[in-house]
Design an enzyme around this catalytic site. Structure first.
Site, PDB file in Angstrom:
ATOM      1  N   TYR A  38      27.114 -15.406  -0.503  1.00  0.00           N
ATOM      2  CA  TYR A  38      26.671 -14.075  -0.906  1.00  0.00           C
ATOM      3  C   TYR A  38      27.571 -13.588  -2.045  1.00  0.00           C
ATOM      4  O   TYR A  38      28.735 -13.250  -1.831  1.00  0.00           O
ATOM      5  CB  TYR A  38      26.760 -13.091   0.257  1.00  0.00           C
ATOM      6  N   PRO A  85       0.162  -2.736   3.817  1.00  0.00           N
ATOM      7  CA  PRO A  85      -0.123  -1.302   3.721  1.00  0.00           C
ATOM      8  C   PRO A  85      -0.637  -0.680   5.013  1.00  0.00           C
ATOM      9  O   PRO A  85      -0.225   0.415   5.377  1.00  0.00           O
ATOM     10  CB  PRO A  85      -1.187  -1.241   2.611  1.00  0.00           C
ATOM     11  N   PHE A 123      15.651  -9.826   6.733  1.00  0.00           N
ATOM     12  CA  PHE A 123      14.498  -9.219   6.053  1.00  0.00           C
ATOM     13  C   PHE A 123      13.718  -8.309   6.998  1.00  0.00           C
ATOM     14  O   PHE A 123      12.502  -8.152   6.877  1.00  0.00           O
ATOM     15  CB  PHE A 123      13.554 -10.291   5.501  1.00  0.00           C
ATOM     16  N   LEU A 148      13.528  -5.134   7.330  1.00  0.00           N
ATOM     17  CA  LEU A 148      12.963  -3.890   6.799  1.00  0.00           C
ATOM     18  C   LEU A 148      12.032  -4.133   5.625  1.00  0.00           C
ATOM     19  O   LEU A 148      11.591  -3.198   4.970  1.00  0.00           O
ATOM     20  CB  LEU A 148      14.086  -2.940   6.359  1.00  0.00           C
TER      21      LEU A 148
END
Length: 286
Positions: free
Chosen positions: A65, A222, A215, A217
């Site tokens: 990272y 839609p 991941f 969030l």
């Protein structure tokens, strides 16, 4: 609905640890494209300090990272560490000079990564290490895992976990040794992710293996997002808070690790831990 507030990793081993069921993922503390120093280094350090202040004792990191940036930030912000802090790192990948993500999973690579994590984090043993599977790798998973368990025997690693695994790869890992946790993609709108937790949730539940979603969030659907918005409006909450609450209610073995580079968002997100959803809410969300 009542949820479990704590989770135990390594429950079947001689060295279990029980922590609050909310961690923090450090990946977003780096620069753009998960590369280099953060745009606001002081804010990054403040977020890490805020994890301790809010009794969050699980940090997820990796030396790839930002090219070891998150590990350095953790050490700068929190060393000497509180005795109940669990730092979970990952090995098996490395960034290229072109910012590409590449496999780094040969035995000598994994050993080099662990030694680097120990040095940068200023520790003698990593409490939990996830071996991340890189699908394009030519290294047999058995060869990589064998080295992980060898380093566990040597005391460099306390608990071994796996990340980005399929059902078959998880079964291989379980046949070779204890798997303390699984870190795969998963979230309200990420349930169909390839190599996601949904693929292995039955095994993890049966074996009582904690699941750590990344991941979690991410938004993409839609229609589902509108359902999240409806529940958020009902409780005067943010969509992120509802997403986290949904994870906590979905399965007691899930340990969310939401990440952010903004202190204000961090403070908002952790309030999702105390958001109680009803059975009707969960049915509505689907």
């Amino acid at each position: 609905m009542n949820i479990k507030k704590t989770i135990t990793i390594g429950a079947k081993t001689q060295h279990p640890f029980t922590i609050k069921r909310l961690g923090y993922g450090t990946m977003r503390l780096t620069g753009s494209q998960i590369w280099g120093e953060p745009k606001n280094r002081n804010e990054a350090l403040d977020i890490l300090k805020a994890t301790a202040e809010n009794e969050i004792h699980f940090l997820d990191t990796a030396d790839y990272y930002g090219q070891d940036i998150t590990n350095k930030l953790i050490a700068e912000a929190l060393y000497p560490y509180e005795k109940d802090l669990i730092i979970c790192t990952k090995v098996g990948a490395k960034r290229g000079a072109d910012k590409s993500w590449n496999a780094y999973d040969k035995p000598e690579n994994l050993r080099a990564s662990i030694e680097n994590n120990l040095k940068t984090l200023k520790i003698d043993q990593v409490q939990l290490v996830h071996f991340r599977v890189m699908p394009e790798s030519n290294t047999p998973i058995e060869e990589s895992l064998n080295e992980m368990y060898e380093m566990q025997k040597e005391g460099k690693i306390l608990h071994v976990g796996v990340s980005n695994v399929t059902e078959e790869e998880l079964k291989i890992a379980l046949s070779m040794g204890e798997v303390a946790s699984v870190e795969n993609a998963f979230g309200y709108e990420m349930r169909d992710a390839h190599r996601g937790l949904q693929e292995v949730i039955e095994i993890c539940t049966e074996e009582e293996i904690p699941m750590i979603p990344f991941f979690s969030l991410q938004s993409s659907l839609p229609n589902n997002r509108s359902k999240i918005a409806t529940i958020a409006q009902k409780y005067n909450a943010t969509s992120a808070q509802v997403n986290l609450a949904w994870l906590l209610h979905y399965n007691d073995l899930i340990l969310p690790i939401p990440g952010t580079s903004q202190l204000s968002h961090f403070k908002e997100n952790i309030k999702g831990f105390d958001l109680e959803l009803t059975e009707e809410d969960m049915i509505f969300l689907g």
